[in-house]
Design an enzyme around this catalytic site. Structure first.
Site, short mmCIF file in Angstrom:
data_model
loop_
_atom_site.label_atom_id
_atom_site.label_comp_id
_atom_site.label_asym_id
_atom_site.label_seq_id
_atom_site.Cartn_x
_atom_site.Cartn_y
_atom_site.Cartn_z
N GLU A 320 0.83 -1.20 0.00
CA GLU A 320 0.00 0.00 0.00
C GLU A 320 0.86 1.25 0.00
OE1 GLU A 320 -4.22 0.42 1.87
OE2 GLU A 320 -2.79 1.11 3.38
N HIS A 349 7.21 -27.25 2.09
CA HIS A 349 6.38 -28.33 1.56
C HIS A 349 5.20 -27.75 0.76
CE1 HIS A 349 8.54 -31.31 4.02
NE2 HIS A 349 8.64 -30.31 4.86
N LYS A 453 -13.14 2.38 -3.26
CA LYS A 453 -14.30 2.73 -2.43
C LYS A 453 -15.36 3.45 -3.27
CE LYS A 453 -11.83 3.28 1.98
NZ LYS A 453 -11.42 4.25 3.02
#
Length: 526
Positions: A320, A349, A453
């Site tokens: 960000e 793994h 937004k």
């Protein structure tokens, strides 16, 4: 590179902080002396930028704000008395409030003490507190914590359901700087409903962390308490403000220890000498690895279960801050560093196979913790413990990657405690600041988040128009006709996804036709 040469390189570039017991090893990043000479002028500017930032310069020009998270652990460095009070008074308020809650002086109406916390917040208001809780909360903390960090109804229900009748002894912390973040507002309203549904008076269970005078501050006027967020602290650098300190203290975590560790690391990262500044060494490595353009991802691998959430915390802090389209001069640059990871040796793994042999589009940061556990360990075989295996896996993976030309950084800490976690937070905060200066971007705003937004708000507005059109039509409509009646003939796909969601949630919208062929659908309401 021959063993002796590599060993000498390790010695030449090893950073050690004696008081903190911190090591930073960048010897497995393949820069040379010519690169160091070329980047020194950039670091001279970066050191100057940091000095001006800490003196109160407007370091976030797009929003006209100071950037003061470094002052949180050194109020004496704040530019004036007013700012100093904005740090010291909330800290005192937190300590007094926490003491009263843990003693039972402040308690819920129908229980002897608060037993749990629901933390409602998103982004930095969640990722920092989650990381610190996982890293530092004891096995039996004075208050357990639960997070609502999304606007997912099922996720919210899960938190409330798992609390069962402990809801009546659960304190809700709602964290939102402006009070206008939709996800946090939704979480707060969902919590209010859950408490009222159970016959509980929500304000007597709630506290807010927000900016004075914000929408949230006004909503919370009759709550148990309100704690201020400072205008000059961004969400992703707010862990050592009330955002992170309040929930940590309620869990019995030593917040003064966190602040002390961060302060010590800040002092180390003010040193204007590249080789003797640990955050500068990180920024240098990031710049070299990605050619100053973020060409390689940062894989974060802490070999300690309690640090498993570090990569998620750093993901926001780094991405960000640095993921920007424009630089400070207005040039289009598309900067940023992608961050991912989980923990070792689990990841050996999972995706380490690709790291070793696949696309070399990354560099690794290993986080090593010297202390295996509190107390002694059993020997699984003569002279070997489970912790020895973990330490061996770090060295082995680092070596295997380097042999195949995959670079890495190794950060070593003595143990996981409030002081070292605070220092880790400060180490990376400064590294991000330095890197932002190196690539000339504003590391302290997030225009892309704001754009998202606004786009979401436009979809919700379209939904209102769609529902109005359906109700007024009183008959079945195809998607194109519905889009036209809703006033947006160019948003058929968005309308389709809106009605599909509403139909799936029994909102009165019905779909007829082949669900796999949207053009055949007829939509109605009723």
């Amino acid at each position: 590179m021959e063993y002796q040469t590599l060993w000498q390189r390790y010695l030449d570039w090893l950073y050690y902080h004696q008081n903190l017991g911190f090591y930073v090893d960048i010897s497995r990043i393949r820069f040379d002396d010519a690169f160091i000479d070329s980047i020194k002028p950039k670091f001279e500017k970066a050191f100057k930028d940091m000095e001006e930032l800490e003196k109160g310069a407007i370091a976030n020009p797009d929003e006209g704000r100071m950037v003061g998270h470094y002052w949180l652990r050194a109020p004496e460095l704040a530019p004036n008395d007013e700012v100093r009070k904005e740090i010291t008074e909330p800290l005192k308020q937190i300590e007094e409030f926490v003491a009263k809650v843990l003693k039972g002086t402040i308690k819920p109406p129908t229980a002897d003490k608060f037993t749990d916390i629901i933390s409602v917040g998103i982004g930095g208001s969640a990722l920092g507190p989650q990381f610190v809780s996982e890293a530092l909360a004891g096995d039996f903390p004075p208050m357990g914590i639960h997070f609502i960090d999304n606007t997912d109804p099922a996720g919210i229900d899960r938190v409330v359901t798992r609390l069962k009748d402990r809801l009546k002894s659960t304190l809700v912390i709602v964290t939102s700087k402006s009070g206008g973040t939709p996800e946090t507002r939704n979480g707060m309203l969902e919590m209010r409903h859950a408490y009222e549904k159970n016959g509980l008076d929500f304000p007597k269970y709630a506290v807010a962390v927000t900016m004075p005078g914000s929408k949230m501050d006004q909503v919370a006027h009759d709550w148990l308490a309100r704690f201020p967020m400072q205008d000059w602290v961004g969400g992703r650098t707010s862990e050592l403000s009330a955002v992170g300190l309040l929930p940590a203290a309620l869990q019995g975590i030593d917040i003064q220890g966190m602040l002390a560790g961060a302060k010590e690391m800040d002092e180390a990262t003010r040193v204007k000498d590249l080789k003797n500044n640990p955050s500068a060494l990180l920024a240098l490595s990031w710049y070299y690895a990605g050619n100053g353009k973020g060409e390689k991802d940062m894989v974060v691998l802490p070999y300690k279960d309690s640090l498993a959430l570090l990569s998620r915390y750093l993901q926001q802090l780094v991405m960000e801050s640095l993921g920007k389209e424009k630089d400070l001069d207005g040039n289009t640059v598309y900067q940023g560093i992608a961050v991912y990871g989980n923990k070792g040796s689990t990841d050996q793994h999972a995706y380490v196979q690709q790291l070793r042999e696949g696309v070399p589009n990354f560099f690794v940061t290993f986080i090593e913790v010297l202390e295996d556990r509190q107390g002694s360990s059993i020997e699984l075989e003569p002279g070997v413990t489970s912790g020895d295996y973990l330490a061996g896996f770090i060295q082995g993976t680092r070596q295997a990657l380097y042999e195949n030309h995959r670079d890495s950084i190794t950060i070593t800490i003595p143990e996981v405690n409030p002081r070292t976690v605070g220092a880790l937070v400060a180490l990376y905060e400064r590294a991000v600041s330095f890197y932002g200066s190196l690539v000339n971007v504003n590391a302290y705003h997030q225009p892309g988040v704001e754009a998202g937004k606004k786009a979401a708000a436009s979809i919700l507005e379209l939904q209102q128009n769609v529902m109005k059109a359906l109700k007024e039509a009183g008959t079945e409509l195809d998607l194109e006709t519905l889009s036209q009646k809703a006033g947006h003939p160019d948003k058929v796909e968005a309308v389709y996804k809106i009605v599909r969601h509403l139909a799936a949630n029994n909102r009165g919208v019905m779909l007829k036709g082949d669900l796999g062929k949207p053009t055949t659908l007829k939509v109605s309401f009723g």
